[in-house]
Motif scaffolding. Structure first.
Motif, PDB file in Angstrom:
ATOM      1  N   SER A   1      34.325  33.159  35.972  1.00  0.00           N
ATOM      2  CA  SER A   1      34.680  33.810  34.721  1.00  0.00           C
ATOM      3  C   SER A   1      35.847  33.076  34.080  1.00  0.00           C
ATOM      4  CB  SER A   1      35.046  35.282  34.951  1.00  0.00           C
ATOM      5  OG  SER A   1      36.233  35.378  35.692  1.00  0.00           O
ATOM      6  N   VAL A   2      36.079  33.391  32.824  1.00  0.00           N
ATOM      7  CA  VAL A   2      37.221  32.837  32.109  1.00  0.00           C
ATOM      8  C   VAL A   2      38.098  34.005  31.695  1.00  0.00           C
ATOM      9  CG1 VAL A   2      37.983  31.536  30.098  1.00  0.00           C
ATOM     10  CG2 VAL A   2      35.881  30.872  31.283  1.00  0.00           C
ATOM     11  N   PHE A   3      39.387  33.965  32.080  1.00  0.00           N
ATOM     12  CA  PHE A   3      40.333  35.015  31.750  1.00  0.00           C
ATOM     13  C   PHE A   3      41.589  34.358  31.198  1.00  0.00           C
ATOM     14  CE2 PHE A   3      43.778  37.973  32.925  1.00  0.00           C
ATOM     15  CZ  PHE A   3      43.322  39.109  32.284  1.00  0.00           C
ATOM     16  N   ASN A   4      41.968  34.751  29.984  1.00  0.00           N
ATOM     17  CA  ASN A   4      43.133  34.151  29.309  1.00  0.00           C
ATOM     18  C   ASN A   4      43.031  32.627  29.257  1.00  0.00           C
ATOM     19  OD1 ASN A   4      44.356  36.577  28.718  1.00  0.00           O
ATOM     20  ND2 ASN A   4      45.654  36.552  30.530  1.00  0.00           N
ATOM     21  N   GLY A   5      41.817  32.131  29.020  1.00  0.00           N
ATOM     22  CA  GLY A   5      41.624  30.685  28.906  1.00  0.00           C
ATOM     23  C   GLY A   5      41.565  29.948  30.227  1.00  0.00           C
ATOM     24  N   GLN A   6      41.729  30.662  31.322  1.00  0.00           N
ATOM     25  CA  GLN A   6      41.694  30.038  32.648  1.00  0.00           C
ATOM     26  C   GLN A   6      40.350  30.295  33.310  1.00  0.00           C
ATOM     27  OE1 GLN A   6      44.040  28.188  34.053  1.00  0.00           O
ATOM     28  NE2 GLN A   6      45.604  28.478  32.492  1.00  0.00           N
ATOM     29  N   SER A   7      39.729  29.249  33.795  1.00  0.00           N
ATOM     30  CA  SER A   7      38.469  29.383  34.513  1.00  0.00           C
ATOM     31  C   SER A   7      38.766  29.802  35.959  1.00  0.00           C
ATOM     32  CB  SER A   7      37.725  28.048  34.507  1.00  0.00           C
ATOM     33  OG  SER A   7      36.525  28.152  35.228  1.00  0.00           O
ATOM     34  N   ARG A   8      38.048  30.831  36.412  1.00  0.00           N
ATOM     35  CA  ARG A   8      38.209  31.315  37.789  1.00  0.00           C
ATOM     36  C   ARG A   8      36.836  31.358  38.430  1.00  0.00           C
ATOM     37  NH1 ARG A   8      41.174  36.809  37.855  1.00  0.00           N
ATOM     38  NH2 ARG A   8      41.058  36.318  40.054  1.00  0.00           N
ATOM     39  N   HIS A   9      36.799  31.215  39.748  1.00  0.00           N
ATOM     40  CA  HIS A   9      35.539  31.289  40.466  1.00  0.00           C
ATOM     41  C   HIS A   9      35.791  31.724  41.905  1.00  0.00           C
ATOM     42  CE1 HIS A   9      37.066  27.259  41.327  1.00  0.00           C
ATOM     43  NE2 HIS A   9      36.445  27.374  42.476  1.00  0.00           N
ATOM     44  N   GLY A  10      34.747  32.182  42.568  1.00  0.00           N
ATOM     45  CA  GLY A  10      34.872  32.606  43.951  1.00  0.00           C
ATOM     46  C   GLY A  10      33.543  33.094  44.491  1.00  0.00           C
ATOM     47  N   ILE A  11      33.605  33.833  45.576  1.00  0.00           N
ATOM     48  CA  ILE A  11      32.420  34.399  46.199  1.00  0.00           C
ATOM     49  C   ILE A  11      32.679  35.890  46.408  1.00  0.00           C
ATOM     50  CG2 ILE A  11      30.902  34.393  48.213  1.00  0.00           C
ATOM     51  CD1 ILE A  11      31.706  31.456  48.623  1.00  0.00           C
ATOM     52  N   ALA A  12      31.768  36.723  45.934  1.00  0.00           N
ATOM     53  CA  ALA A  12      31.854  38.166  46.145  1.00  0.00           C
ATOM     54  C   ALA A  12      30.912  38.530  47.281  1.00  0.00           C
ATOM     55  CB  ALA A  12      31.459  38.907  44.872  1.00  0.00           C
ATOM     56  N   TYR A  13      31.389  39.366  48.204  1.00  0.00           N
ATOM     57  CA  TYR A  13      30.581  39.790  49.351  1.00  0.00           C
ATOM     58  C   TYR A  13      30.247  41.263  49.212  1.00  0.00           C
ATOM     59  CZ  TYR A  13      32.064  35.417  51.466  1.00  0.00           C
ATOM     60  OH  TYR A  13      32.290  34.087  51.714  1.00  0.00           O
ATOM     61  N   ARG A  14      29.001  41.596  49.560  1.00  0.00           N
ATOM     62  CA  ARG A  14      28.565  42.986  49.514  1.00  0.00           C
ATOM     63  C   ARG A  14      27.654  43.249  50.709  1.00  0.00           C
ATOM     64  NH1 ARG A  14      26.994  46.664  44.396  1.00  0.00           N
ATOM     65  NH2 ARG A  14      26.370  48.483  45.570  1.00  0.00           N
ATOM     66  N   ALA A  15      27.810  44.438  51.314  1.00  0.00           N
ATOM     67  CA  ALA A  15      26.976  44.834  52.444  1.00  0.00           C
ATOM     68  C   ALA A  15      26.429  46.226  52.187  1.00  0.00           C
ATOM     69  CB  ALA A  15      27.784  44.809  53.740  1.00  0.00           C
ATOM     70  N   LEU A  16      25.370  46.568  52.897  1.00  0.00           N
ATOM     71  CA  LEU A  16      24.788  47.900  52.781  1.00  0.00           C
ATOM     72  C   LEU A  16      25.672  48.948  53.428  1.00  0.00           C
ATOM     73  CD1 LEU A  16      21.096  46.998  53.658  1.00  0.00           C
ATOM     74  CD2 LEU A  16      22.089  47.388  51.389  1.00  0.00           C
ATOM     75  N   ALA A  17      26.423  48.522  54.470  1.00  0.00           N
ATOM     76  CA  ALA A  17      27.252  49.470  55.218  1.00  0.00           C
ATOM     77  C   ALA A  17      28.302  48.710  56.014  1.00  0.00           C
ATOM     78  CB  ALA A  17      26.378  50.301  56.163  1.00  0.00           C
ATOM     79  N   VAL A  18      29.267  49.454  56.538  1.00  0.00           N
ATOM     80  CA  VAL A  18      30.218  48.947  57.522  1.00  0.00           C
ATOM     81  C   VAL A  18      30.247  49.967  58.650  1.00  0.00           C
ATOM     82  CG1 VAL A  18      32.203  49.928  56.277  1.00  0.00           C
ATOM     83  CG2 VAL A  18      32.573  48.126  57.975  1.00  0.00           C
ATOM     84  N   ALA A  19      30.000  49.487  59.869  1.00  0.00           N
ATOM     85  CA  ALA A  19      29.881  50.372  61.022  1.00  0.00           C
ATOM     86  C   ALA A  19      30.595  49.753  62.216  1.00  0.00           C
ATOM     87  CB  ALA A  19      28.403  50.586  61.351  1.00  0.00           C
ATOM     88  N   PRO A  20      30.982  50.581  63.196  1.00  0.00           N
ATOM     89  CA  PRO A  20      31.585  50.010  64.407  1.00  0.00           C
ATOM     90  C   PRO A  20      30.648  48.983  65.030  1.00  0.00           C
ATOM     91  CG  PRO A  20      31.867  52.385  64.386  1.00  0.00           C
ATOM     92  CD  PRO A  20      30.924  52.044  63.256  1.00  0.00           C
TER      93      PRO A  20
END
Length: 117
Positions: A88-107
């Motif tokens: 994305s671009v925020f205040n003229g600065q380009s940013r990037h990364g990796i978003a992680y998503r899971a169905l659940a978190v369990a022991p």
């Protein structure tokens, strides 16, 4: 962008931050919700250890996927873990990364020599 399935069977995943509501807008305090179901989203901090390397990551899970009995420092399982590159671009600065998503978190369990987690 493409969603990438993350293979976790041989990894050790330890909880570093207890589940908390994901904030969508820091200025207003608005809590993030799933775009399809409308369910509140939570984030958890984990250290993901695999093949001698470790990474601290934040993982988004639906509130209904947060299992009781989670303790900071203990192993957890993240069924359905996916990674999504973003930029994305925020205040003229380009940013990037990796978003992680899971169905659940369990022991989870600690992996031992010759045994998968």
């Amino acid at each position: 962008m493409r969603v990438i399935r993350v293979e976790t069977s041989a990894a050790t995943i330890l909880l570093t931050e207890a589940p908390s509501p994901k904030v969508r807008d820091r200025q207003t305090g608005e809590i993030a919700k799933d775009a399809v179901s409308g369910e509140v989203l939570m984030t958890v901090g984990v250290v993901y250890i695999d093949e001698g390397e470790s990474s601290l990551i934040q993982v988004t899970v639906p509130e209904s996927g947060v299992t009781d009995g989670l303790a900071v420092g203990s192993p957890v399982a993240l069924p359905g873990l996916m990674a999504r590159p973003w930029e994305s671009v925020f205040n003229g600065q380009s940013r990037h990364g990796i978003a992680y998503r899971a169905l659940a978190v369990a022991p989870g369990v600690f992996a031992t020599a010759g045994q998968e987690a």
